[in-house]
Design a protein around this motif. Structure first.
Motif, mmCIF file in Angstrom:
data_model
loop_
_atom_site.group_PDB
_atom_site.id
_atom_site.type_symbol
_atom_site.label_atom_id
_atom_site.label_comp_id
_atom_site.label_asym_id
_atom_site.label_seq_id
_atom_site.Cartn_x
_atom_site.Cartn_y
_atom_site.Cartn_z
ATOM 1 N N SER A 1 -12.127 8.094 -7.348
ATOM 2 C CA SER A 1 -12.832 6.811 -7.313
ATOM 3 C C SER A 1 -13.141 6.353 -5.894
ATOM 4 O O SER A 1 -13.750 5.306 -5.696
ATOM 5 N N ASN B 1 0.830 -1.208 0.000
ATOM 6 C CA ASN B 1 0.000 0.000 0.000
ATOM 7 C C ASN B 1 0.863 1.256 0.000
ATOM 8 O O ASN B 1 0.649 2.181 0.790
ATOM 9 N N ASN B 2 1.867 1.280 -0.871
ATOM 10 C CA ASN B 2 2.757 2.445 -0.883
ATOM 11 C C ASN B 2 2.936 3.031 -2.282
ATOM 12 O O ASN B 2 3.840 3.827 -2.510
ATOM 13 N N LEU B 3 2.082 2.645 -3.225
ATOM 14 C CA LEU B 3 2.168 3.214 -4.565
ATOM 15 C C LEU B 3 1.069 4.250 -4.742
ATOM 16 O O LEU B 3 -0.066 4.032 -4.317
ATOM 17 N N GLN B 4 1.375 5.334 -5.381
ATOM 18 C CA GLN B 4 0.420 6.426 -5.628
ATOM 19 C C GLN B 4 -0.194 6.911 -4.325
ATOM 20 O O GLN B 4 -1.407 7.039 -4.204
ATOM 21 N N GLN C 1 -16.959 5.440 -4.894
ATOM 22 C CA GLN C 1 -17.510 4.121 -5.254
ATOM 23 C C GLN C 1 -16.756 3.006 -4.537
ATOM 24 O O GLN C 1 -17.343 1.976 -4.191
ATOM 25 N N LYS C 2 -15.459 3.202 -4.300
ATOM 26 C CA LYS C 2 -14.715 2.172 -3.535
ATOM 27 C C LYS C 2 -15.339 2.026 -2.145
ATOM 28 O O LYS C 2 -15.503 0.920 -1.626
ATOM 29 N N ARG D 1 -8.614 -2.296 -1.386
ATOM 30 C CA ARG D 1 -8.371 -3.711 -1.727
ATOM 31 C C ARG D 1 -7.755 -4.435 -0.534
ATOM 32 O O ARG D 1 -8.075 -5.590 -0.266
ATOM 33 N N THR E 1 -4.113 5.074 -0.385
ATOM 34 C CA THR E 1 -3.725 4.964 -1.788
ATOM 35 C C THR E 1 -4.907 4.369 -2.538
ATOM 36 O O THR E 1 -5.873 3.918 -1.914
ATOM 37 N N PRO E 2 -4.841 4.314 -3.854
ATOM 38 C CA PRO E 2 -5.928 3.661 -4.588
ATOM 39 C C PRO E 2 -6.081 2.180 -4.243
ATOM 40 O O PRO E 2 -7.105 1.575 -4.568
ATOM 41 N N PHE E 3 -5.079 1.594 -3.575
ATOM 42 C CA PHE E 3 -5.160 0.170 -3.256
ATOM 43 C C PHE E 3 -5.624 -0.094 -1.826
ATOM 44 O O PHE E 3 -5.818 -1.234 -1.427
#
Lengths: 363, 197
Positions: free
Chosen positions: A104, A23-26, A107-108, A41, A36-38
């Motif tokens: 996003s 969980n360290n990208l973007q 919606q997430k 998830r 993050t966007p992840f």
């Protein structure tokens, strides 16, 4: 998919030795927590692992019908998942500070909420009809089982609310998707069955939850019915392109008619008694004084004893409620539903094949 | 299209020259760009299986190649098709406007792309790759959305087998992967895990 199809998992838990994603990208923000966007998830992964730990062990086979065990698992679920959401994904009061930075996320958030509420509901699925003699062993268990039914129905209602919001955030329309129609079908089927099997008080006696609240709450029932109705309405809008939605609307038609018929009868009965003073609630009888009629465990009558008087005489309605064929209907038409894992009933029933030759549903 | 087999001896002697052929399996560049952009903006949020920056770098490189020699090139072409198919399913309705980019009926385009993907999919690669696992994952998505649950289950098992072959279920401490690649491997594995459960 293995859980809802009732198959063994393709990836055995004890065979994997890989860390979770970092969980360290973007990164949108790293303080006070990583977003993050992840991130969502990771929360899905965590939820899946908690549910796997509950439902995969053989003990779940007996636990799922034991009110005390389900209460324990539900508390664990709440403490491990619902109480641990980062602020941006809080189920009740999400922090929307970063919504502009991550478009996003709205919606997430709803997707995650719908998934969590649906999984929480699935823990209580065995209590669709808590008055079944298979479940109830004592008065205390009856109270707890009845409260699980309310919890189940409320969780279904919350799921439906999130799904409707998600659909709207995504711009509406009739996408060819899996998650929204499939979850709508499962939750509205469960909710409809709960509405049919909910019991009303007998001669002034009321069921009390552990917190001392009466189970029979007309406002709550109306709210649940509204959720049921909205779920089917949304499902109907998806039938243009979604074969899942087409089959779902077709399968749920009979359930919808039963629920509407019950609600109509309830409203008529309420209207005819609006000026009557209800008797003061009586304490719940001791177990020794209970008889089969009170528990509703004996075979319910096949038809109401007097349908013409039913609307006008509140006190003489029997415990099975009205219309009295709720339990019979459930057993005869939805037997596979009650026995199967969450959603496999929908795909395994040969009578309702999903294919391009399936007739289009017309409401 | 000539059937490609991993045991085809001719394949070992001559480089694959499918550049033009591969492109014929995909829609026009403009259409593909439109659908891929829609996917990244409107569909990818659900699983975050595609990391946009890395994907687009490879995407533009792929289109600039005159030929596609490797299994990964074919798998990437398949991945593009899968993403396009998922985009078509995710369009809000059949008559969704595309600013004139897509002039064919969307249902017909979907059928056509699905048929082309089936053709490319007969080329099982000799070596597994992350790209293959990703394209299989999105094939599962497509089948589930289309209510083809049994088929989606079989394809999911293929995806899991490929992941197993790649060792995604283990922390890769020996391979020469950088931290970014390791992170992508973990994301692919755990997304498969969620779907499996």
């Amino acid at each position: 998919m293995s859980t809802f199809l009732g198959r063994w998992p393709l990836i055995p838990d004890n065979y994997c030795d890989v860390r979770l994603p970092k969980n360290n990208l973007q990164t949108i923000t790293a303080h006070p927590y990583h977003l993050t966007p992840f991130t969502d998830r990771l929360l899905h992964i965590h939820t899946t692992r908690v549910m796997t730990a509950i439902m995969v062990p053989p003990s779940w086979k007996t636990d799922k019908t034991c009110p005390e065990s389900v209460l324990r698992h539900a508390k664990h679920f709440q403490e491990s998942i619902q109480d641990c959401m980062p602020p941006a994904f809080n189920l009740k009061t999400p922090d929307m500070t970063w919504d502009a930075a991550l478009p996003s996320i709205a919606q997430k958030r709803e997707h995650l909420k719908a998934n969590i509420y649906a999984l929480f509901a699935s823990l209580h699925r065995s209590f669709i009809n808590p008055y079944s003699d298979k479940l109830i062993k004592s008065t205390a268990q009856l109270e707890l089982a009845a409260s699980h039914q309310i919890t189940l129905a409320s969780a279904c209602s919350d799921t439906i609310t999130s799904l409707i919001r998600l659909h709207n955030i995504m711009g509406g329309g009739d996408r060819q998707a899996f998650f929204i129609p499939m979850t709508l079908i499962e939750t509205s089927a469960v909710l409809g069955m709960c509405l049919l099997s909910m019991r009303r008080p007998v001669k002034g006696a009321q069921y009390y939850s552990a917190a001392g609240e009466a189970h029979w709450d007309l406002d709550m029932q109306q709210r649940l019915y509204n959720s049921f109705h909205k779920a089917l309405a949304l499902l109907s809008t998806l039938t243009e392109r979604s074969k899942i939605a087409q089959k779902g609307v077709r399968v749920l038609q009979s359930l919808k008619r039963k629920v509407e018929s019950r609600i109509a009868a309830e409203n008529d009965s309420r209207a005819s008694h609006v000026n009557r003073e209800f008797p003061a609630p009586l304490p719940i009888p001791d177990e020794a004084t209970l008889d089969d009629e009170w528990l509703g465990c004996a075979s319910p009558p096949l038809v109401p004893e007097s349908t013409s008087n039913q609307e006008n005489d509140f006190e003489t309605n029997n415990l099975a409620g009205f219309p009295n064929d709720g339990a019979e209907y459930m057993e005869s038409e939805w037997a596979a539903f009650a026995c199967s894992p969450d959603q496999s009933w929908f795909f395994s029933d040969d009578l309702f094949s999903v294919g391009i030759e399936s007739p289009r549903v017309i409401n | 299209m000539r059937r490609i087999s991993s045991h085809d001896p001719d394949r070992l002697l001559q480089p694959l020259n499918l550049g033009n052929d591969i492109a014929k399996h995909l829609p026009k560049r403009l259409v593909t760009d439109c659908l891929i952009q829609f996917f990244i903006q409107e569909v990818n949020w659900m699983y975050e299986m595609i990391y946009p920056a890395a994907f687009f770098e490879k995407y533009y490189l792929w289109w600039s190649q005159p030929n596609h020699y490797t299994d990964d090139d074919v798998q990437f072409g398949l991945l593009i098709l899968r993403l396009c198919l998922n985009s078509l399913q995710a369009l809000p309705h059949r008559n969704h406007p595309t600013d004139g980019v897509i002039d064919a009926p969307l249902a017909a385009l979907e059928r056509g792309l699905h048929a082309e993907a089936c053709k490319l999919d007969i080329c099982r690669p000799r070596v597994s790759s992350i790209t293959r696992v990703q394209q299989l994952f999105f094939h599962v998505c497509y089948l589930k959305n289309n209510a083809e649950i049994k088929d989606s289950w079989f394809v999911l098992s293929d995806a899991v087998k490929e992941a197993h072959e790649l060792g995604l279920h283990l922390d890769d401490t020996t391979a020469n992967s950088n931290e970014f690649e390791l992170e992508i491997r973990r994301r692919v594995f755990w997304n498969l895990y969620i779907w499996d459960r």
